[in-house]
Design a protein around this motif. Structure first.
Motif: not given
Length: 814
Positions: A673-675, A699-702, A706-710, A739-745
């Motif tokens: 989940l952190s990428g 380049e990582n765009k989380p 902020e709590a989850g990352l820490k 009208n979009c889908q969330l995808k981690y690209v």
């Protein structure tokens, strides 16, 4: 006490008899010895010839008798150059009796089975007497004992049946009080319970030895002959044939029935019930290993133990529409042949019941046709069936092996290899036990067929892969099970013998240089020695097995750091652990160089897309001269699963928990989940494309709070997911509004890479990506506008295991 039997060729000359005496002398220094001997080689046939000549009033029986006499007298003189007188006196008396018997046959013009038994018994009687007397002349404690005084039968002459109660009592009683160190027994001969001379039929000398061995319950029966055991096939026809070191009783009987001359099947029965091994040895090469026949025959890697053949076979075919559905045809057919005393070698019948095929000895074919046509005369006249069809000039070839039933495709390989060599099969027979697969072919194809099958089943080079797996958790366990399931398939179809030699988890490890039993590996691993990453490596190194492959099914940095050590020892590495290939570029480059230098494969297909052939496709594009310009991909099956199942009615925490439970995420879901996991994957693809890049360059765009990352622990992380549910619902709401889908690209373009959560519009190829699927789009110089797309399941224990398995197979195919 030892029981040995020597065949006709073993006592066929003074030279060979000297070898027999030398063997018996050596054995007698350690134990008492019982030696059963056949007639001198060729004598039984000459006795029968003389009898037939005398019966036919052919005076040439005298010439045949003189030949028999000269052979024995020459052997006596050669064995006893200075002490032959006393032996010659007794032998001449026996020969005189033989001559009188032949004269009687000549006078009455009859050779009954009873007289035939008396006639042929002279062969074993003479050979055993000569050998015993010669040994005594040489100062050995040897004595001849007439087997006719020990073995009692019925009066079924030429093939008498043994009365084992009386026989066993006689044998035990005699040898309990016998004082000599070596006892020589004539094989083949016996007496009826009425005191008449009988014989035990074909292979009777072997049978005599087995009867004695069983009665005395010895540890082993040794049969000495002129070959070094039972061969994989007829060595006279196949030069590459070699002795079979271990074989089961059943396999030996099958091979013997189908032409192997070393052993006669009934011989096995007395010792079979008592599990007494039979050791076949070569008189002329006593140091040769030979063949051991027992119930404890080793299960060799080859499912086929031997290939045998029977020559001079006739195929009888009874067919006709009037047979279908009518009971009794088979019974009448078999009874007809039984009444004519014709033995059936092979039987096959189609399920349609339209025809029955029988294989018999070619010499019986004429009598069989007359008898069968007569028995079915009425049906033939009414056109219900056809006259019996007789085909001659045929032979039977047979594959034999207890373990064939556990291997798929044996018959397919057999018939395919014969077909490719233009060998026509006339009939096929295979029992439900699958110990024997038989085929009838033309006799002039036998040599070609035996060589073809021997090459197929005994000479084809199978590549052995010795696999060591560390990390047998969820994915590792599936890999072991897939290997277990496909083990036979790999052997038969890809010529790969894949053995798991070592297994390790975080607590214990086990090794077996012959291959770990995959039916009980879990129990054995639980009882294994304490696990050690360095110890695992040292053990693999010490075993030094060819084609060794180390498989890393962990996410452990310390394991990844050992790849260099493995490669330097020419041990291949297959990894789903991404750490090594996403480490500093210098380390990645070193591993690639070591792989080439030490000819040790380094494969990591599962680093990117589990079982999807992403890296393999990329490498093929580059190898063919293409050049990657950009890559767009959804590379996290776990993240795709999460965002495909997350909506306004579900909690983000619950979806992530589900993904972990179903094996889609790493043990620590923060990696996914952190990428970081996706960043490693695009990094590996960029490097495989030829770009020097490190993880910090991406380049990582989380999208995590902020709590989850820490968060410091997995438990703390899950708490933040609950606490920050509004944050994640906001991400979903924004995408839904647009009208979009969330995808981690993941993206790679112009030497730069990035990863991050994106809102994908309806028209985009990523929009309809379902479940845990991954998708990769390669834009290249050859695919500038319409990319090459690879799409499919990109997470899950089964597909990840299959990706590892595919890498192992790639190594086997190279």
């Amino acid at each position: 006490m030892k029981v040995l039997k020597f065949g006709g060729t073993s006592v066929g000359s003074s030279k060979n008899i000297n070898s027999v005496i030398h063997i018996l002398d050596n054995y007698s220094k350690e134990d008492t010895v019982i030696c059963v001997v056949s007639a001198v080689g060729g004598i039984t046939d000459k006795l029968l010839l003389a009898g037939t000549q005398a019966q036919n009033k052919d005076t040439n029986f005298l010439n045949t008798f003189n030949t028999i006499k000269e052979i024995h007298l020459d052997i006596i003189n050669e064995l006893n150059p200075n002490k032959s007188k006393d032996i010659l006196v007794d032998v001449n008396e026996q020969l005189k009796t033989l001559k009188s018997l032949l004269d009687g046959i000549y006078l009455i013009n009859e050779l009954s089975p009873k007289t035939s038994d008396k006639l042929v018994s002279f062969g074993e009687s003479l050979s055993s007497f000569i050998i015993a007397k010669t040994m005594k002349n040489r100062g050995l404690s040897a004595r001849q004992k007439n087997s006719q005084h020990l073995i009692i039968t019925n009066s079924n002459f030429t093939k008498a049946e043994v009365d084992f109660n009386i026989t066993n009592s006689n044998i035990k009683g005699y040898f309990k009080s016998a004082s000599q160190q070596i006892t020589i027994l004539p094989g083949f001969v016996a007496n009826s319970n009425l005191g008449e001379q009988t014989t035990l039929g074909r292979g009777g000398s072997d049978f005599t030895a087995a009867i004695v061995a069983a009665a005395l319950n010895v540890k082993q029966l040794e049969i000495w002959t002129d070959v070094s055991g039972m061969f994989t096939t007829n060595p006279k026809l196949v030069r590459q044939a070699y002795p079979i070191e271990k074989i089961s009783y059943q396999e030996a009987m099958e091979l013997s029935h189908f032409g192997a001359k070393v052993l006669y099947p009934p011989t096995v029965q007395p010792v079979l019930d008592l599990n007494i091994p039979i050791h076949i040895k070569n008189t002329l090469q006593p140091e040769a290993v030979g063949t051991v026949i027992s119930n404890n025959a080793s299960n060799a890697t080859r499912p086929v133990k031997g290939i045998s053949n029977i020559s001079n076979v006739a195929l009888l075919t009874l067919q006709g529409s009037g047979m279908v559905g009518i009971p009794g045809f088979s019974k009448r057919l078999f009874e007809t042949l039984s009444q004519e005393k014709i033995n059936i070698i092979l039987i096959t019948q189609a399920s349609s019941e339209h025809s029955i095929c029988l294989g018999i000895d070619e010499s019986d074919s004429h009598a069989a046709k007359i008898a069968i046509d007569s028995a079915f005369e009425n049906e033939i006249a009414l056109k219900k069936i056809d006259p019996i069809i007789v085909e001659t000039g045929l032979s039977i070839i047979a594959l034999v092996g207890d373990n064939m039933k556990n291997h798929q495709g044996i018959s397919g390989k057999m018939f395919s290899s014969l077909g490719k060599n233009n060998i026509n099969i006339r009939a096929i027979a295979q029992g439900a036990s699958e110990k024997n697969i038989s085929a009838v072919i033309a006799s002039n194809d036998v040599k070609k067929a035996l060589n073809t099958l021997h090459e197929q089943f005994f000479e084809t080079q199978t590549k052995q892969l010795n696999v060591f797996i560390t990390g047998v958790g969820n994915v590792g366990e599936r890999l072991v099970e897939q290997i277990k399931q496909q083990k036979n398939y790999l052997k038969e179809n890809l010529k790969i013998n894949l053995r798991i030699i070592g297994l390790s988890n975080s607590k214990t490890m086990i090794f077996n240089d012959q291959g770990i039993d995959l039916k009980t590996w879990k129990e054995k691993l639980a009882e294994g020695e304490k696990a050690s990453l360095h110890g695992f490596f040292e053990k693999i190194k010490a075993l030094n097995l060819r084609n060794s492959i180390f498989v890393d099914v962990t996410a452990n940095k310390d394991v990844a750091n050992l790849y260099e050590n493995y490669l330097r020892q020419s041990i291949g590495v297959v990894a789903c652990n991404k750490i090594a290939c996403s480490n500093h570029y210098q380390n990645y480059s070193l591993l690639k160089r070591l792989s080439l230098k030490y000819n040790a494969p380094f494969l990591f297909e599962t680093n990117v897309g589990a079982g999807l052939p992403i890296i393999d496709t990329l490498n093929n594009l580059i190898a063919s001269g293409d050049k990657i310009t950009s890559i767009q991909a959804v590379l996290s099956g776990s993240l795709n699963f999460v965002f495909n199942n997350f909506n306004e009615t579900t909690k983000f925490h619950d979806v992530v928990k589900q993904a972990q439970a179903e094996g889609y995420t790493e043990p620590d879901p923060r990696i996914d989940l952190s990428g970081v996991d996706v960043a490693r994957k695009i990094l590996i693809l960029a490097r495989e494309s030829g770009v020097k890049i490190n993880l910090e360059d991406i380049e990582n765009k989380p999208f995590l709070s902020e709590a989850g990352l820490k968060s410091n622990t997995v438990d703390d992380f899950y708490k933040t997911l609950i606490e920050d549910e509004a944050h994640y619902q906001g991400l979903f709401a924004s995408a839904k509004t647009n009208n979009c889908q969330l995808k981690y690209v993941a993206e790679f373009d112009s030497g730069k890479a990035s990863v991050g959560l994106q809102e994908i519009p309806v028209a985009h190829p990523f929009y309809n990506l379902k479940g845990s699927d991954n998708i990769v789009m390669f834009y290249t110089e050859r695919y500038p506008e319409q990319p090459m797309i690879i799409k499919g399941a990109g997470a899950g224990a089964d597909v990840t295991a299959s990706g590892l398995f595919a890498d192992i197979i790639r190594i086997g195919n190279n």
